[in-house]
Design an enzyme around this catalytic site. Structure first.
Site, PDB file in Angstrom:
ATOM      1  N   TYR A  49       0.852  -1.193   0.000  1.00  0.00           N
ATOM      2  CA  TYR A  49       0.000   0.000   0.000  1.00  0.00           C
ATOM      3  C   TYR A  49       0.887   1.241   0.000  1.00  0.00           C
ATOM      4  O   TYR A  49       2.071   1.184   0.333  1.00  0.00           O
ATOM      5  CB  TYR A  49      -0.880  -0.024   1.252  1.00  0.00           C
ATOM      6  CG  TYR A  49      -2.107   0.853   1.173  1.00  0.00           C
ATOM      7  CD1 TYR A  49      -2.956   0.805   0.077  1.00  0.00           C
ATOM      8  CD2 TYR A  49      -2.417   1.732   2.210  1.00  0.00           C
ATOM      9  CE1 TYR A  49      -4.088   1.600   0.023  1.00  0.00           C
ATOM     10  CE2 TYR A  49      -3.547   2.526   2.157  1.00  0.00           C
ATOM     11  CZ  TYR A  49      -4.383   2.457   1.055  1.00  0.00           C
ATOM     12  OH  TYR A  49      -5.503   3.244   1.003  1.00  0.00           O
ATOM     13  N   ASN A 123     -14.998   4.955   3.883  1.00  0.00           N
ATOM     14  CA  ASN A 123     -15.955   4.600   2.829  1.00  0.00           C
ATOM     15  C   ASN A 123     -17.058   5.622   2.604  1.00  0.00           C
ATOM     16  O   ASN A 123     -17.418   5.921   1.455  1.00  0.00           O
ATOM     17  CB  ASN A 123     -16.563   3.227   3.106  1.00  0.00           C
ATOM     18  CG  ASN A 123     -15.645   2.099   2.661  1.00  0.00           C
ATOM     19  OD1 ASN A 123     -14.668   2.339   1.949  1.00  0.00           O
ATOM     20  ND2 ASN A 123     -15.940   0.888   3.074  1.00  0.00           N
ATOM     21  N   GLY A 150     -18.886  -2.388   1.216  1.00  0.00           N
ATOM     22  CA  GLY A 150     -19.376  -1.303   2.069  1.00  0.00           C
ATOM     23  C   GLY A 150     -19.428   0.005   1.310  1.00  0.00           C
ATOM     24  O   GLY A 150     -20.413   0.759   1.379  1.00  0.00           O
ATOM     25  N   ARG A 171     -18.943  -9.887  -8.604  1.00  0.00           N
ATOM     26  CA  ARG A 171     -18.182 -10.978  -9.241  1.00  0.00           C
ATOM     27  C   ARG A 171     -18.820 -12.339  -9.042  1.00  0.00           C
ATOM     28  O   ARG A 171     -18.303 -13.347  -9.552  1.00  0.00           O
ATOM     29  CB  ARG A 171     -16.749 -10.991  -8.736  1.00  0.00           C
ATOM     30  CG  ARG A 171     -16.608 -11.282  -7.261  1.00  0.00           C
ATOM     31  CD  ARG A 171     -15.155 -11.517  -6.905  1.00  0.00           C
ATOM     32  NE  ARG A 171     -14.952 -11.555  -5.473  1.00  0.00           N
ATOM     33  CZ  ARG A 171     -13.845 -11.949  -4.894  1.00  0.00           C
ATOM     34  NH1 ARG A 171     -12.822 -12.327  -5.624  1.00  0.00           N
ATOM     35  NH2 ARG A 171     -13.724 -11.951  -3.581  1.00  0.00           N
ATOM     36  N   PHE A 256      -8.400   8.279  -7.769  1.00  0.00           N
ATOM     37  CA  PHE A 256      -8.877   8.899  -6.522  1.00  0.00           C
ATOM     38  C   PHE A 256      -8.312   8.138  -5.332  1.00  0.00           C
ATOM     39  O   PHE A 256      -8.433   6.915  -5.240  1.00  0.00           O
ATOM     40  CB  PHE A 256     -10.416   8.891  -6.435  1.00  0.00           C
ATOM     41  CG  PHE A 256     -10.911   9.440  -5.123  1.00  0.00           C
ATOM     42  CD1 PHE A 256     -11.112  10.802  -4.959  1.00  0.00           C
ATOM     43  CD2 PHE A 256     -11.117   8.602  -4.030  1.00  0.00           C
ATOM     44  CE1 PHE A 256     -11.516  11.319  -3.727  1.00  0.00           C
ATOM     45  CE2 PHE A 256     -11.518   9.109  -2.801  1.00  0.00           C
ATOM     46  CZ  PHE A 256     -11.719  10.465  -2.648  1.00  0.00           C
ATOM     47  N   TRP A 257      -7.714   8.871  -4.405  1.00  0.00           N
ATOM     48  CA  TRP A 257      -7.266   8.291  -3.126  1.00  0.00           C
ATOM     49  C   TRP A 257      -7.658   9.265  -2.038  1.00  0.00           C
ATOM     50  O   TRP A 257      -7.231  10.429  -2.056  1.00  0.00           O
ATOM     51  CB  TRP A 257      -5.754   8.053  -3.134  1.00  0.00           C
ATOM     52  CG  TRP A 257      -5.274   7.208  -1.989  1.00  0.00           C
ATOM     53  CD1 TRP A 257      -5.909   6.134  -1.443  1.00  0.00           C
ATOM     54  CD2 TRP A 257      -4.047   7.360  -1.262  1.00  0.00           C
ATOM     55  NE1 TRP A 257      -5.140   5.605  -0.421  1.00  0.00           N
ATOM     56  CE2 TRP A 257      -3.996   6.336  -0.287  1.00  0.00           C
ATOM     57  CE3 TRP A 257      -2.969   8.243  -1.349  1.00  0.00           C
ATOM     58  CZ2 TRP A 257      -2.932   6.179   0.593  1.00  0.00           C
ATOM     59  CZ3 TRP A 257      -1.919   8.087  -0.465  1.00  0.00           C
ATOM     60  CH2 TRP A 257      -1.899   7.064   0.483  1.00  0.00           C
TER      61      TRP A 257
HETATM   62  N1  LIG Z   1      -9.094   5.074  -3.101  1.00  0.00           N
HETATM   63  C1  LIG Z   1      -9.687   5.295  -1.948  1.00  0.00           C
HETATM   64  O1  LIG Z   1      -9.530   6.362  -1.329  1.00  0.00           O
HETATM   65  C2  LIG Z   1     -10.589   4.223  -1.393  1.00  0.00           C
HETATM   66  C3  LIG Z   1     -11.425   4.527  -0.328  1.00  0.00           C
HETATM   67  C4  LIG Z   1     -12.293   3.525   0.139  1.00  0.00           C
HETATM   68  C5  LIG Z   1     -12.271   2.251  -0.422  1.00  0.00           C
HETATM   69  N2  LIG Z   1     -11.401   2.016  -1.441  1.00  0.00           N
HETATM   70  C6  LIG Z   1     -11.355   0.698  -2.076  1.00  0.00           C
HETATM   71  O2  LIG Z   1     -12.677   0.315  -2.402  1.00  0.00           O
HETATM   72  C7  LIG Z   1     -12.759  -1.090  -2.445  1.00  0.00           C
HETATM   73  C8  LIG Z   1     -13.936  -1.550  -1.598  1.00  0.00           C
HETATM   74  O3  LIG Z   1     -13.637  -1.268  -0.229  1.00  0.00           O
HETATM   75  P1  LIG Z   1     -14.671  -1.659   0.934  1.00  0.00           P
HETATM   76  O4  LIG Z   1     -14.080  -1.318   2.221  1.00  0.00           O
HETATM   77  O5  LIG Z   1     -15.995  -1.104   0.593  1.00  0.00           O
HETATM   78  O6  LIG Z   1     -14.697  -3.243   0.751  1.00  0.00           O
HETATM   79  P2  LIG Z   1     -15.470  -4.367   1.602  1.00  0.00           P
HETATM   80  O7  LIG Z   1     -16.746  -3.854   2.133  1.00  0.00           O
HETATM   81  O8  LIG Z   1     -14.492  -4.936   2.574  1.00  0.00           O
HETATM   82  O9  LIG Z   1     -15.791  -5.447   0.478  1.00  0.00           O
HETATM   83  C9  LIG Z   1     -14.780  -6.004  -0.309  1.00  0.00           C
HETATM   84  C10 LIG Z   1     -15.319  -6.100  -1.733  1.00  0.00           C
HETATM   85  O10 LIG Z   1     -14.259  -6.432  -2.607  1.00  0.00           O
HETATM   86  C11 LIG Z   1     -14.694  -7.467  -3.458  1.00  0.00           C
HETATM   87  N3  LIG Z   1     -13.509  -8.180  -3.927  1.00  0.00           N
HETATM   88  C12 LIG Z   1     -12.513  -8.680  -3.188  1.00  0.00           C
HETATM   89  N4  LIG Z   1     -11.573  -9.236  -3.983  1.00  0.00           N
HETATM   90  C13 LIG Z   1     -12.009  -9.064  -5.247  1.00  0.00           C
HETATM   91  C14 LIG Z   1     -11.480  -9.428  -6.523  1.00  0.00           C
HETATM   92  N5  LIG Z   1     -10.329 -10.091  -6.636  1.00  0.00           N
HETATM   93  N6  LIG Z   1     -12.186  -9.097  -7.621  1.00  0.00           N
HETATM   94  C15 LIG Z   1     -13.365  -8.442  -7.509  1.00  0.00           C
HETATM   95  N7  LIG Z   1     -13.909  -8.082  -6.340  1.00  0.00           N
HETATM   96  C16 LIG Z   1     -13.241  -8.398  -5.222  1.00  0.00           C
HETATM   97  C17 LIG Z   1     -15.605  -8.299  -2.576  1.00  0.00           C
HETATM   98  O11 LIG Z   1     -16.390  -9.154  -3.335  1.00  0.00           O
HETATM   99  P3  LIG Z   1     -16.962 -10.551  -2.716  1.00  0.00           P
HETATM  100  O12 LIG Z   1     -18.084 -10.166  -1.791  1.00  0.00           O
HETATM  101  O13 LIG Z   1     -17.393 -11.294  -3.903  1.00  0.00           O
HETATM  102  O14 LIG Z   1     -15.821 -11.201  -1.958  1.00  0.00           O
HETATM  103  C18 LIG Z   1     -16.387  -7.170  -1.905  1.00  0.00           C
HETATM  104  O15 LIG Z   1     -17.350  -6.651  -2.778  1.00  0.00           O
HETATM  105  C19 LIG Z   1     -11.394  -1.591  -1.960  1.00  0.00           C
HETATM  106  O16 LIG Z   1     -10.578  -1.814  -3.076  1.00  0.00           O
HETATM  107  C20 LIG Z   1     -10.850  -0.419  -1.188  1.00  0.00           C
HETATM  108  O17 LIG Z   1      -9.443  -0.425  -1.083  1.00  0.00           O
HETATM  109  C21 LIG Z   1     -10.580   2.968  -1.934  1.00  0.00           C
END
Ligand SMILES: NC(=O)c1ccc[n+]([C@@H]2O[C@H](COP(=O)([O-])OP(=O)(O)OC[C@H]3O[C@@H](n4cnc5c(N)ncnc54)[C@H](OP(=O)(O)O)[C@@H]3O)[C@@H](O)[C@H]2O)c1
Length: 319
Positions: A49, A123, A150, A171, A256-257
């Site tokens: 990360y 989130n 989430g 998926r 976006f981060w």
């Molecule tokens: N850039 C930013 O500032 C930022 C901010 C917030 C979140 N994010 C990103 O947003 C994403 C979602 O975060 P979250 O906290 O909402 O997640 P979460 O609630 O923990 O859920 C994880 C999600 O990822 C999916 N997933 C996991 N591995 C995968 C793969 N190999 N291919 C496709 N889908 C996959 C899961 O699908 P299943 O249910 O099928 O396992 C589930 O929908 C993450 O990548 C996180 O790092 C980025």
């Protein structure tokens, strides 16, 4: 003070009894009430990360808690305030308490449950900010990947408030998508499913946290002038875009981060965004499914649960 700590990137964490951290003039001490286990935490633990604290380091990128002490120069919050701890270069919400610069704490609506506020810092704010791309109008479609996450749930709720429709890509067929207007599965029939769901409409915004081939496929169905926002790479693959799609459709690609926004946004904007999202959480408009709560002492089981595929909802440490 109990603290989950990382000693070597890529190796298991341990629970240690740590000394309380010293408090600087502009620091805030927060007793943590709840902290989620997020995909970005696991990336941090793996060393892949953008946040790479010097080791050994406490871990945990966000949380919610009560201010117990403030440095002499702190003006943003007071002892007794319920605050979100925002992602910052020195993680540590998987502890009984954390000391952070005041820039990384913001008041939360005290009417909300702490387990619900636990994911507001990353989130809820991210969903709110992602929907500012693409100059969306009522009736427009947004397409998002990892839609049962989430973050995806927050995107659906916030889009609905604005009258924007969401096409949710997951998926696996048994994924539970909360809110939203249509659901499709990223299997070999994705294009046909989208054609049936949108009946000729085209999304003006693609929000992508998965990366890889699904982005290439989704770019083909976007409207001319659409925007793509990449905020994650759960598939651990890069994406490619067909050059004709990019240039004939005049697509715009953004990265976006949230950490970049927190580092650069004026304090008033940060406070406004978090006041909005935590009020929506308190009112039940934004809601995260909680898969399970664990005590810090049970950290190994919490990590195993949060890492398991097919989990429905967030795993959260609570006091
Ligand atoms: N850039 C930013 O500032 C930022 C901010 C917030 C979140 N994010 C990103 O947003 C994403 C979602 O975060 P979250 O906290 O909402 O997640 P979460 O609630 O923990 O859920 C994880 C999600 O990822 C999916 N997933 C996991 N591995 C995968 C793969 N190999 N291919 C496709 N889908 C996959 C899961 O699908 P299943 O249910 O099928 O396992 C589930 O929908 C993450 O990548 C996180 O790092 C980025």
């Amino acid at each position: 003070m109990k603290s989950v700590q990382l000693h070597e990137y890529g190796k298991p964490v341990t629970l240690v009894e740590a000394e309380p951290a010293p408090l600087g003039d502009t620091d805030v001490r927060v007793a943590i009430e709840a902290a989620p286990l997020n995909p970005s935490d696991f990336l941090t633990l793996s060393g892949r990360y953008a946040v790479r604290p010097p080791l050994p380091s406490p871990v945990g990128g966000e949380g919610v808690g009560v201010v117990t002490e403030t440095g002499a120069g702190v003006t943003a919050v007071r002892t007794g305030d319920l605050v979100l701890v925002l992602p910052n270069p020195r993680p540590g919400t998987w502890q009984e308490e954390i000391v952070v610069p005041e820039r990384f704490v913001v008041r939360a609506d005290p009417r909300a449950e702490v387990t619900q506020l636990a994911t507001a810092g990353i989130n809820a704010a991210t969903a709110y900010l992602l929907l500012s791309y693409g100059e969306l109008r009522e009736g427009d479609w947004v397409v998002q990947t990892a839609a049962n996450s989430g973050l995806g749930t927050f995107v659906n709720a916030l889009a609905k408030l604005r009258g924007v429709r969401t096409l949710n890509v997951v998926r696996r067929a048994d994924a539970v998508v909360r809110g939203g207007d249509a659901v499709v599965v990223s299997d070999g029939t994705l294009t046909e499913q989208i054609a049936a769901a949108l009946a000729g409409d085209r999304p003006r915004l693609l929000l992508d946290g998965v990366s890889g081939p699904v982005v290439t496929e989704l770019a083909a169905v976007l409207a001319p002038g659409a925007h793509i926002v990449s905020f994650g790479a759960l598939s651990q693959q890069p994406f490619t875009l067909s050059t004709p799609h990019l240039l004939f459709k005049n697509l715009t690609v953004h990265g976006f981060w949230l950490n970049n926004w927190i580092a650069a946004a004026p304090r008033e904007e940060i406070e406004r965004v978090y006041a909005d999202v935590t009020a929506l959480i308190a009112e039940g408009v934004l809601r995260t499914e909680i898969a399970a709560e664990y005590a810090l002492a049970d950290y190994a089981r919490a990590i195993e649960h949060a890492s398991a595929p097919g989990r429905t909802g967030k795993v959260v440490f609570t006091r």
